[in-house]
Design a protein around this motif. Structure first.
Motif, PDB file in Angstrom:
ATOM      1  N   ASP A 120      -5.047  -2.880 -31.974  1.00  0.00           N
ATOM      2  CA  ASP A 120      -5.930  -3.954 -32.442  1.00  0.00           C
ATOM      3  C   ASP A 120      -6.478  -3.675 -33.840  1.00  0.00           C
ATOM      4  O   ASP A 120      -7.226  -4.485 -34.396  1.00  0.00           O
ATOM      5  CB  ASP A 120      -7.081  -4.172 -31.458  1.00  0.00           C
ATOM      6  CG  ASP A 120      -7.956  -2.941 -31.286  1.00  0.00           C
ATOM      7  OD1 ASP A 120      -7.477  -1.822 -31.595  1.00  0.00           O
ATOM      8  OD2 ASP A 120      -9.110  -3.078 -30.839  1.00  0.00           O
ATOM      9  N   LYS A 121      -6.103  -2.530 -34.408  1.00  0.00           N
ATOM     10  CA  LYS A 121      -6.572  -2.172 -35.755  1.00  0.00           C
ATOM     11  C   LYS A 121      -5.409  -2.012 -36.720  1.00  0.00           C
ATOM     12  O   LYS A 121      -5.580  -1.496 -37.824  1.00  0.00           O
ATOM     13  CB  LYS A 121      -7.393  -0.885 -35.693  1.00  0.00           C
ATOM     14  CG  LYS A 121      -8.616  -0.988 -34.792  1.00  0.00           C
ATOM     15  CD  LYS A 121      -9.281   0.346 -34.601  1.00  0.00           C
ATOM     16  CE  LYS A 121     -10.472   0.220 -33.665  1.00  0.00           C
ATOM     17  NZ  LYS A 121     -10.087  -0.134 -32.278  1.00  0.00           N
ATOM     18  N   GLN A 122      -4.215  -2.458 -36.322  1.00  0.00           N
ATOM     19  CA  GLN A 122      -3.028  -2.198 -37.133  1.00  0.00           C
ATOM     20  C   GLN A 122      -3.045  -2.907 -38.478  1.00  0.00           C
ATOM     21  O   GLN A 122      -2.299  -2.532 -39.386  1.00  0.00           O
ATOM     22  CB  GLN A 122      -1.764  -2.559 -36.361  1.00  0.00           C
ATOM     23  CG  GLN A 122      -1.639  -4.001 -35.931  1.00  0.00           C
ATOM     24  CD  GLN A 122      -0.358  -4.216 -35.130  1.00  0.00           C
ATOM     25  OE1 GLN A 122       0.743  -4.116 -35.662  1.00  0.00           O
ATOM     26  NE2 GLN A 122      -0.505  -4.474 -33.844  1.00  0.00           N
ATOM     27  N   ASP A 123      -3.897  -3.912 -38.635  1.00  0.00           N
ATOM     28  CA  ASP A 123      -3.970  -4.620 -39.916  1.00  0.00           C
ATOM     29  C   ASP A 123      -5.146  -4.170 -40.778  1.00  0.00           C
ATOM     30  O   ASP A 123      -5.397  -4.737 -41.849  1.00  0.00           O
ATOM     31  CB  ASP A 123      -4.067  -6.133 -39.669  1.00  0.00           C
ATOM     32  CG  ASP A 123      -2.793  -6.689 -39.031  1.00  0.00           C
ATOM     33  OD1 ASP A 123      -1.702  -6.204 -39.389  1.00  0.00           O
ATOM     34  OD2 ASP A 123      -2.900  -7.574 -38.165  1.00  0.00           O
ATOM     35  N   LYS A 124      -5.872  -3.137 -40.327  1.00  0.00           N
ATOM     36  CA  LYS A 124      -6.989  -2.613 -41.116  1.00  0.00           C
ATOM     37  C   LYS A 124      -6.459  -1.707 -42.222  1.00  0.00           C
ATOM     38  O   LYS A 124      -5.509  -0.944 -42.024  1.00  0.00           O
ATOM     39  CB  LYS A 124      -7.958  -1.820 -40.234  1.00  0.00           C
ATOM     40  CG  LYS A 124      -8.788  -2.672 -39.286  1.00  0.00           C
ATOM     41  CD  LYS A 124      -9.916  -1.875 -38.654  1.00  0.00           C
ATOM     42  CE  LYS A 124     -11.028  -1.600 -39.638  1.00  0.00           C
ATOM     43  NZ  LYS A 124     -12.241  -1.059 -38.985  1.00  0.00           N
ATOM     44  N   LEU A 125      -7.079  -1.775 -43.388  1.00  0.00           N
ATOM     45  CA  LEU A 125      -6.695  -0.932 -44.508  1.00  0.00           C
ATOM     46  C   LEU A 125      -7.181   0.499 -44.300  1.00  0.00           C
ATOM     47  O   LEU A 125      -8.209   0.731 -43.641  1.00  0.00           O
ATOM     48  CB  LEU A 125      -7.273  -1.475 -45.810  1.00  0.00           C
ATOM     49  CG  LEU A 125      -6.748  -2.832 -46.291  1.00  0.00           C
ATOM     50  CD1 LEU A 125      -7.541  -3.295 -47.512  1.00  0.00           C
ATOM     51  CD2 LEU A 125      -5.266  -2.745 -46.634  1.00  0.00           C
ATOM     52  N   GLY A 126      -6.458   1.430 -44.888  1.00  0.00           N
ATOM     53  CA  GLY A 126      -6.815   2.833 -44.759  1.00  0.00           C
ATOM     54  C   GLY A 126      -8.231   3.133 -45.204  1.00  0.00           C
ATOM     55  O   GLY A 126      -8.924   3.942 -44.596  1.00  0.00           O
ATOM     56  N   ARG A 127      -8.682   2.465 -46.265  1.00  0.00           N
ATOM     57  CA  ARG A 127     -10.022   2.731 -46.795  1.00  0.00           C
ATOM     58  C   ARG A 127     -11.127   2.309 -45.833  1.00  0.00           C
ATOM     59  O   ARG A 127     -12.274   2.748 -45.974  1.00  0.00           O
ATOM     60  CB  ARG A 127     -10.208   2.020 -48.131  1.00  0.00           C
ATOM     61  CG  ARG A 127     -10.213   0.502 -48.046  1.00  0.00           C
ATOM     62  CD  ARG A 127     -10.277  -0.124 -49.420  1.00  0.00           C
ATOM     63  NE  ARG A 127     -10.302  -1.585 -49.342  1.00  0.00           N
ATOM     64  CZ  ARG A 127     -10.133  -2.383 -50.388  1.00  0.00           C
ATOM     65  NH1 ARG A 127      -9.937  -1.857 -51.594  1.00  0.00           N
ATOM     66  NH2 ARG A 127     -10.168  -3.696 -50.252  1.00  0.00           N
TER      67      ARG A 127
END
Length: 238
Positions: A120-127
């Motif tokens: 559910d967090k696969q589209d979150k940016l690394g930062r």
């Protein structure tokens, strides 16, 4: 699978790693323990090529550790996870898959993200990821290419209890597949149940390298002594 002979790493005139030698076989999980400043991370960074050694030889799968052939064999998970600020979680896995030529990577990536609750967090940016999430991404990226050797430097730091449990299971699964694992940690109980062998470092030297049972026998520890008891006894200041 891993051969280290006469490894020396100096900072100025100080030996951080003092002429150590050891080997790891296929299908072996080895716990690397030691107090702060013992030389654990330095040893691991020399093996993977992040630090330039002053002396010694290191071979991975029969190849010099600095060759491309050797680098194809291993994955390294550092103590401080590094991610790309502007790549999403999924893009990190895609990048690793393309770099290592992993075919049909999507299915394996989905399984890894599911295991570490990243789907559910696969589209979150690394930062935008917490340290624990970065650690999970780092582990997933390391597992994706299916390496023969894995180097984990403090892999449990920042992970929640469920992720720690899953990581221990990953270790056992990798061992059954014949993979070689070197795991450096301060969390002694996290390796006591999964390590085939324990290496204990102090002041840049290996002061113990054997099975837990043999270490207890060799150093006169009681039969019901824990690895923590043995570790504290061996590394105490004289």
């Amino acid at each position: 699978m891993l051969e280290v002979t006469g490894l020396v790493k100096k900072y100025g005139k100080q030996n951080a790693v003092n002429n150590i030698s050891f080997s790891l076989a296929g299908g072996e999980v080895v716990g690397l323990l030691g107090p702060n400043g013992a030389g654990k991370s330095t040893t691991m960074k020399c093996i993977v090529g992040l630090l330039r050694k002053n002396a010694g030889e290191i071979f991975l799968g029969g190849h010099d550790h600095m060759t491309v052939e050797a680098k194809k064999l291993f994955s390294y998970i550092p103590e401080t996870p590094h991610v790309y600020d502007l790549l999403t979680v999924r893009e990190h896995l895609q990048f690793i898959a393309q770099a290592y030529g992993v075919k049909n990577w999507q299915e394996k990536a989905e399984a890894l993200m599911d295991l570490y609750e990243l789907s559910d967090k696969q589209d979150k940016l690394g930062r935008d990821l917490s340290k624990g999430m970065r650690q999970k991404v780092s582990i997933c990226c390391a597992l994706l290419p299916d390496p023969q050797i894995l180097f984990f430097d403090e892999p449990m730091i920042g992970l929640d209890p469920k992720a720690i449990k899953n990581t221990k299971k990953v270790f056992r699964d990798l061992k059954e597949q014949g993979k070689t694992i070197l795991v450096s940690t301060h969390l002694i109980d996290s390796v006591e149940t999964i390590a085939d062998r324990i290496m204990i470092m102090k002041d840049g030297n290996i002061i113990g390298n054997d099975t837990l049972a043999n270490l207890k026998s060799n150093f006169g520890a009681e039969g019901d002594s824990s690895l923590e008891d043995l570790f504290l006894e061996l590394t105490k200041d004289e």
